[in-house]
Write an enzyme that holds these catalytic residues in place. Structure first.
Site, PDB file in Angstrom:
ATOM      1  N   TYR A 106       7.035  -5.205  15.730  1.00 18.28           N
ATOM      2  CA  TYR A 106       8.346  -5.812  15.985  1.00 18.28           C
ATOM      3  C   TYR A 106       8.943  -5.391  17.322  1.00 18.28           C
ATOM      4  O   TYR A 106       8.854  -4.226  17.712  1.00 18.28           O
ATOM      5  CB  TYR A 106       9.355  -5.354  14.924  1.00 18.28           C
ATOM      6  CG  TYR A 106       9.052  -5.732  13.509  1.00 18.28           C
ATOM      7  CD1 TYR A 106       8.988  -7.061  13.108  1.00 18.28           C
ATOM      8  CD2 TYR A 106       8.882  -4.747  12.540  1.00 18.28           C
ATOM      9  CE1 TYR A 106       8.746  -7.393  11.782  1.00 18.28           C
ATOM     10  CE2 TYR A 106       8.643  -5.069  11.214  1.00 18.28           C
ATOM     11  CZ  TYR A 106       8.574  -6.389  10.839  1.00 18.28           C
ATOM     12  OH  TYR A 106       8.348  -6.709   9.531  1.00 18.28           O
ATOM     13  N   ARG A 108      12.484  -5.971  17.730  1.00 20.36           N
ATOM     14  CA  ARG A 108      13.694  -6.536  17.126  1.00 20.36           C
ATOM     15  C   ARG A 108      14.878  -5.571  17.182  1.00 20.36           C
ATOM     16  O   ARG A 108      15.974  -5.928  16.768  1.00 20.36           O
ATOM     17  CB  ARG A 108      13.409  -6.945  15.673  1.00 20.36           C
ATOM     18  CG  ARG A 108      13.278  -5.766  14.741  1.00 20.36           C
ATOM     19  CD  ARG A 108      12.753  -6.075  13.354  1.00 20.36           C
ATOM     20  NE  ARG A 108      13.300  -7.227  12.701  1.00 20.36           N
ATOM     21  CZ  ARG A 108      12.909  -7.639  11.471  1.00 20.36           C
ATOM     22  NH1 ARG A 108      11.992  -6.949  10.807  1.00 20.36           N
ATOM     23  NH2 ARG A 108      13.424  -8.710  10.925  1.00 20.36           N
ATOM     24  N   ASN A 168      11.568  -7.112  -0.619  1.00 16.77           N
ATOM     25  CA  ASN A 168      10.983  -7.215   0.730  1.00 16.77           C
ATOM     26  C   ASN A 168      11.071  -5.917   1.543  1.00 16.77           C
ATOM     27  O   ASN A 168      11.623  -5.911   2.652  1.00 16.77           O
ATOM     28  CB  ASN A 168      11.743  -8.299   1.503  1.00 16.77           C
ATOM     29  CG  ASN A 168      10.888  -9.524   1.771  1.00 16.77           C
ATOM     30  OD1 ASN A 168       9.674  -9.495   1.616  1.00 16.77           O
ATOM     31  ND2 ASN A 168      11.526 -10.601   2.191  1.00 16.77           N
ATOM     32  N   ARG A 170      10.519  -3.207   4.101  1.00 15.71           N
ATOM     33  CA  ARG A 170       9.842  -3.018   5.384  1.00 15.71           C
ATOM     34  C   ARG A 170       9.980  -1.534   5.709  1.00 15.71           C
ATOM     35  O   ARG A 170      11.070  -1.064   6.055  1.00 15.71           O
ATOM     36  CB  ARG A 170      10.485  -3.871   6.484  1.00 15.71           C
ATOM     37  CG  ARG A 170      10.388  -5.377   6.239  1.00 15.71           C
ATOM     38  CD  ARG A 170       8.933  -5.867   6.316  1.00 15.71           C
ATOM     39  NE  ARG A 170       8.798  -7.308   6.130  1.00 15.71           N
ATOM     40  CZ  ARG A 170       8.526  -7.907   4.974  1.00 15.71           C
ATOM     41  NH1 ARG A 170       8.413  -7.200   3.859  1.00 15.71           N
ATOM     42  NH2 ARG A 170       8.377  -9.215   4.914  1.00 15.71           N
ATOM     43  N   LYS A 229       5.312 -10.172  -7.645  1.00 12.41           N
ATOM     44  CA  LYS A 229       4.156 -10.728  -6.937  1.00 12.41           C
ATOM     45  C   LYS A 229       3.067  -9.673  -6.873  1.00 12.41           C
ATOM     46  O   LYS A 229       3.333  -8.533  -6.511  1.00 12.41           O
ATOM     47  CB  LYS A 229       4.596 -11.169  -5.535  1.00 12.41           C
ATOM     48  CG  LYS A 229       5.560 -12.339  -5.573  1.00 12.41           C
ATOM     49  CD  LYS A 229       6.105 -12.671  -4.197  1.00 12.41           C
ATOM     50  CE  LYS A 229       7.402 -11.937  -3.931  1.00 12.41           C
ATOM     51  NZ  LYS A 229       8.027 -12.313  -2.662  1.00 12.41           N
ATOM     52  N   ALA A 261       3.371 -15.526   2.897  1.00 12.79           N
ATOM     53  CA  ALA A 261       2.932 -16.024   1.580  1.00 12.79           C
ATOM     54  C   ALA A 261       3.985 -15.729   0.517  1.00 12.79           C
ATOM     55  O   ALA A 261       4.301 -16.575  -0.328  1.00 12.79           O
ATOM     56  CB  ALA A 261       1.614 -15.390   1.189  1.00 12.79           C
ATOM     57  N   GLY A 262       4.551 -14.513   0.601  1.00 13.19           N
ATOM     58  CA  GLY A 262       5.571 -14.125  -0.371  1.00 13.19           C
ATOM     59  C   GLY A 262       6.791 -15.034  -0.274  1.00 13.19           C
ATOM     60  O   GLY A 262       7.450 -15.335  -1.277  1.00 13.19           O
ATOM     61  N   ASP A 263       7.087 -15.466   0.938  1.00 16.56           N
ATOM     62  CA  ASP A 263       8.263 -16.321   1.142  1.00 16.56           C
ATOM     63  C   ASP A 263       8.019 -17.732   0.605  1.00 16.56           C
ATOM     64  O   ASP A 263       8.899 -18.329  -0.010  1.00 16.56           O
ATOM     65  CB  ASP A 263       8.607 -16.390   2.638  1.00 16.56           C
ATOM     66  CG  ASP A 263       8.774 -15.002   3.212  1.00 16.56           C
ATOM     67  OD1 ASP A 263       9.193 -14.104   2.472  1.00 16.56           O
ATOM     68  OD2 ASP A 263       8.455 -14.817   4.404  1.00 16.56           O
ATOM     69  N   ASP A 299       4.296 -19.077   9.582  1.00 18.30           N
ATOM     70  CA  ASP A 299       4.921 -18.955   8.254  1.00 18.30           C
ATOM     71  C   ASP A 299       5.543 -20.267   7.801  1.00 18.30           C
ATOM     72  O   ASP A 299       5.595 -20.559   6.606  1.00 18.30           O
ATOM     73  CB  ASP A 299       6.051 -17.903   8.294  1.00 18.30           C
ATOM     74  CG  ASP A 299       5.555 -16.505   8.583  1.00 18.30           C
ATOM     75  OD1 ASP A 299       4.419 -16.372   9.092  1.00 18.30           O
ATOM     76  OD2 ASP A 299       6.292 -15.539   8.316  1.00 18.30           O
TER      77      ASP A 299
HETATM   78  O1  CKP Z   1       6.989 -11.124   2.754  1.00 17.53           O
HETATM   79  P1  CKP Z   1       6.375 -12.121   3.653  1.00 17.53           P
HETATM   80  O2  CKP Z   1       5.005 -11.780   4.155  1.00 17.53           O
HETATM   81  O3  CKP Z   1       6.394 -13.481   3.063  1.00 17.53           O
HETATM   82  O4  CKP Z   1       7.348 -12.146   4.916  1.00 17.53           O
HETATM   83  C1  CKP Z   1       6.905 -12.315   6.212  1.00 17.53           C
HETATM   84  C2  CKP Z   1       8.034 -12.307   7.206  1.00 17.53           C
HETATM   85  O5  CKP Z   1      10.726 -11.635   8.255  1.00 17.53           O
HETATM   86  C3  CKP Z   1       7.507 -12.246   8.619  1.00 17.53           C
HETATM   87  O6  CKP Z   1       7.281 -13.513   9.112  1.00 17.53           O
HETATM   88  C4  CKP Z   1       8.588 -11.518   9.394  1.00 17.53           C
HETATM   89  O7  CKP Z   1       9.253 -12.399  10.209  1.00 17.53           O
HETATM   90  C5  CKP Z   1       9.499 -10.950   8.334  1.00 17.53           C
HETATM   91  O8  CKP Z   1       8.838 -11.155   7.088  1.00 17.53           O
HETATM   92  C6  CKP Z   1       9.791  -9.491   8.642  1.00 17.53           C
HETATM   93  O9  CKP Z   1      10.872  -9.200   9.121  1.00 17.53           O
HETATM   94  O10 CKP Z   1       8.879  -8.684   8.412  1.00 17.53           O
HETATM   95 MG    MG Z   2       7.849 -10.614   1.089  1.00 16.18          MG
END
Ligand code: CKP
Ligand code: MG
Length: 318
Positions: A106, A108, A168, A170, A229, A261-263, A299
């Site tokens: 990232y 960010r 989610n 991180r 999940k 995929a989770g999204d 995504d």
């Molecule tokens: O949980 P997921 O793998 O579906 O999420 C992926 C997204 O927002 C990724 O595209 C990224 O932009 C994020 O999760 C993140 O901040 O990690």
């Molecule tokens: Mg996720």
């Protein structure tokens, strides 16, 4: 038509043309992504009316983010353009060092979205909304963001709007278990539909699946559905009102890029839920959307319509 609002950071995703270590990559595809926005766009593609709250920089990438939301049909009246902070960016490393696993890098910190604050949450866009969606990424971005998300919860409480929350986790934003629990607690407590994953549950409770489920159930005071999940092992959903539990296996597809995929899963589950499908069917559509998404890069681009989902399920469930 059902109406949903989401909130979170949307970034520019730089995804290499080839697999392998990032330092050797010279050619990249530019995508747009962010967990909550991915979920919202999946819902929009499945016929839900959506709106998104975020902040982007007053820069070229911010323009791309806004035009992506608009081109998918998501309302952008809750999107702020911040002249002082940039749009976040991240780089993807695919299939290295672990085949089929994606790693992200990232850029960010200090992004426009991390400066989103309570003042940026305009109550008027919550009118006639059926569901609010946020995930553990947003409150982990900064204290300001967390307060903004808490204000959204307060509005939902007053207006009796249901909340869907995905833990989610991180790790690079939440550091450790205690910080994660403290940061996410009010969201887990408030959600009627709670999504999590086996990795997140292990991070939060450091115990086996059965005990972690018991632990999160104790916190999730208002949850009606707890959706877990399990990656290649599929997914399960506990209907906490009836006490029934449902499972669905994952679809066997080639994994190109597991990000998002989770999204896709959450978005398809929620859209099906709002359209009054049974929990079993919600899980089936969710697993199919997740499988379609891992088969391609990006995504948002692979997120399926109802027709695409039905075609996929027809072939794979034969
Ligand atoms: O949980 P997921 O793998 O579906 O999420 C992926 C997204 O927002 C990724 O595209 C990224 O932009 C994020 O999760 C993140 O901040 O990690
Ligand atoms: Mg996720």
């Amino acid at each position: 038509m059902k109406k949903v609002i989401g909130m979170g950071e949307i970034m520019i995703q730089m995804n290499p043309v080839e697999k392998g270590a990032l330092k050797y990559q010279t050619l990249f595809e530019r995508h747009v992504a962010g967990s909550e926005a991915n979920i919202i766009i999946q819902m929009q593609k499945l016929g839900i009316q959506t709106s998104f709250i975020t902040s982007v920089g007053e820069d070229q990438f911010g323009e791309v983010v806004i035009s992506t939301l608009r081109s998918e049909g998501t309302d952008t009246s809750g999107v702020k353009v911040d002249p002082e902070h940039p749009t976040g960016v991240y780089f993807v490393q695919r299939s290295y060092p672990i085949p089929k696993k994606t790693k992200v890098f990232y850029y960010r910190k200090g992004s426009a979205a991390s400066f989103l604050s309570q003042e940026d949450i305009d109550e008027s866009i919550f009118e006639d909304v059926d569901l609010f969606l946020v995930s553990g990424i947003t409150p982990a971005l900064s204290e300001k963001c967390r307060n903004a998300a808490l204000k959204a919860l307060e509005i939902c409480e007053r207006k009796r709007i249901k909340v869907a929350f995905d833990t989610n986790i991180r790790v690079n934003l939440l550091q450790n278990r205690q910080k994660a629990l403290d940061t996410l607690l009010p969201f887990i407590q408030r959600a009627q539909i709670l999504f999590t994953g086996i990795g997140d549950l292990y991070f939060l409770f450091e115990s086996d699946l059965a005990s972690s489920i018991e632990n999160i159930k104790k916190i999730a005071e208002r949850a009606e559905l707890l959706v877990i999940k399990k990656g290649e092992e599929g997914a399960m959903c506990l209907d906490l009102n009836s006490g029934k539990s449902f499972e669905h296996s994952s679809y066997p597809v080639e994994v190109i890029d597991e990000l998002g995929a989770g999204d896709a899963f959450d978005g398809a589950f929620l859209a099906a839920y709002l359209e009054n499908y049974s929990v079993k069917e919600c899980l089936k559509f969710a697993c199919a959307a997740g499988a379609i998404t891992v088969s391609l890069k990006g995504d948002i681009e692979p997120l399926p319509s109802w027709r695409d989902l039905e075609l996929f399920i027809e072939i794979f469930d034969k």
